[in-house]
Design a protein around this motif. Structure first.
Motif, PDB file in Angstrom:
ATOM      1  N   TRP A 165      -0.192  -8.091  -7.834  1.00 48.03           N
ATOM      2  CA  TRP A 165      -0.826  -7.301  -6.762  1.00 48.03           C
ATOM      3  C   TRP A 165      -0.647  -5.810  -7.028  1.00 48.03           C
ATOM      4  O   TRP A 165       0.417  -5.373  -7.481  1.00 48.03           O
ATOM      5  N   HIS A 166      -1.690  -5.028  -6.738  1.00 49.51           N
ATOM      6  CA  HIS A 166      -1.593  -3.575  -6.754  1.00 49.51           C
ATOM      7  C   HIS A 166      -2.471  -3.036  -5.639  1.00 49.51           C
ATOM      8  O   HIS A 166      -3.668  -3.298  -5.590  1.00 49.51           O
ATOM      9  N   THR A 167      -1.858  -2.292  -4.717  1.00 49.17           N
ATOM     10  CA  THR A 167      -2.590  -1.689  -3.610  1.00 49.17           C
ATOM     11  C   THR A 167      -3.211  -0.378  -4.050  1.00 49.17           C
ATOM     12  O   THR A 167      -2.583   0.393  -4.774  1.00 49.17           O
ATOM     13  N   ARG A 168      -4.444  -0.130  -3.624  1.00 46.01           N
ATOM     14  CA  ARG A 168      -4.948   1.227  -3.786  1.00 46.01           C
ATOM     15  C   ARG A 168      -4.037   2.127  -2.961  1.00 46.01           C
ATOM     16  O   ARG A 168      -3.891   1.950  -1.758  1.00 46.01           O
ATOM     17  N   SER A 169      -3.425   3.088  -3.605  1.00 40.99           N
ATOM     18  CA  SER A 169      -2.421   3.921  -2.921  1.00 40.99           C
ATOM     19  C   SER A 169      -3.026   4.647  -1.721  1.00 40.99           C
ATOM     20  O   SER A 169      -4.184   5.069  -1.766  1.00 40.99           O
ATOM     21  N   PRO A 170      -2.203   4.829  -0.677  1.00 38.20           N
ATOM     22  CA  PRO A 170      -0.828   4.353  -0.554  1.00 38.20           C
ATOM     23  C   PRO A 170      -0.743   2.987   0.117  1.00 38.20           C
ATOM     24  O   PRO A 170      -1.552   2.639   0.959  1.00 38.20           O
ATOM     25  N   GLY A 171       0.280   2.233  -0.280  1.00 34.21           N
ATOM     26  CA  GLY A 171       0.579   1.001   0.428  1.00 34.21           C
ATOM     27  C   GLY A 171       1.356   1.313   1.691  1.00 34.21           C
ATOM     28  O   GLY A 171       1.572   2.485   2.033  1.00 34.21           O
TER      29      GLY A 171
END
Length: 246
Positions: A165-171
């Motif tokens: 998983w990688h969130t478009r910043s910010p998480g």
């Protein structure tokens, strides 16, 4: 690898490996391991044309159209799925380089052919949120729902549930805990603070963090004067630095 406890408010670790990084024992005694990430977001960005109240704000044209369709930004995103995808996949195939295709759930749902093509070529399809959006302003229930929808969409289209998983910043301060509670994620890349992976403890579970890097991200072209030379030069420079310290 060290293990740092993580709570809902996130405990910061400013020291990391303290100048003595471990031997990661990469396969084949390699000195450097390179994580190649292809972001698959087309169709998940905000677009008035698609019924959203506003358009995505981040792209090359500075004049933002509010409350009405923006054919220019729509077509900028469309280039990625219409042409860019196939070019990138061809290059990766030529060099036998497996990649992580960080995929927004809605993009996968709208363009299942691309996600299936990634799997056919031997790439990992990981999760990049439901929409191309940050999670900082989502409440816990909203964020939990976004995570579940993303997992469901990718699993339904590819037949393989995502483990990254990688969130478009910010998480948000809850993101990592919610990922661990969901139970199916091996790692997340919601960190930019190291050259090596590391473990954290979330609740009573050990969780892997695979840091992401913006300095070698082509998003640098969006910001003026970041790359003054072809992209391959800073990428090669980073590789050489990592190799010398391997």
């Amino acid at each position: 690898m060290p293990q740092s406890p993580q709570s809902g408010t996130r405990t910061r670790d400013l020291l990391g490996y303290a100048g003595s990084p471990p031997d990661p024992r990469w396969p084949g005694a390699a000195r450097v391991a390179v994580s190649i990430v292809v972001n698959f977001e087309e169709g998940a960005e905000f677009s008035v044309t698609d019924g959203d109240p506003e358009n995505e704000a981040v792209y090359e044209i500075e004049q933002r159209l509010a409350g009405r369709s923006d054919p220019a930004i729509d077509s900028h995103f469309e280039y990625g799925s219409r042409a860019g995808w196939w070019r990138i996949m061809e290059v990766l195939g030529q060099f036998g380089a497996p990649a992580t295709v960080s995929s927004s759930g809605r993009a996968v749902e709208r363009l299942p052919l691309l996600a299936q093509d990634a799997v056919r070529r031997g790439h990992e399809v990981s999760a990049h949120g439901w929409r191309w959006e940050g999670h900082a302003d989502l409440d816990e229930a909203e964020e939990r729902d976004r995570i579940a929808r993303t997992v469901a969409a990718i699993t339904a289209v590819t037949g393989i549930r995502p483990i990254g998983w990688h969130t478009r910043s910010p998480g948000s301060v809850n993101t990592r805990r919610l990922l661990v509670e969901e139970g199916g994620f091996l790692y997340d890349s919601d960190a930019y603070n190291d050259d090596l992976p590391y473990f954290v403890v979330v609740g009573d579970k050990r969780h892997l963090v695979l840091p992401y890097a913006f300095d070698t991200n082509d998003m640098q072209f969006f910001h003026t004067n970041r790359f003054r030379e072809p992209l391959q030069k800073p990428l090669a420079s980073d590789r050489d630095i990592m190799r010398s310290g391997g």
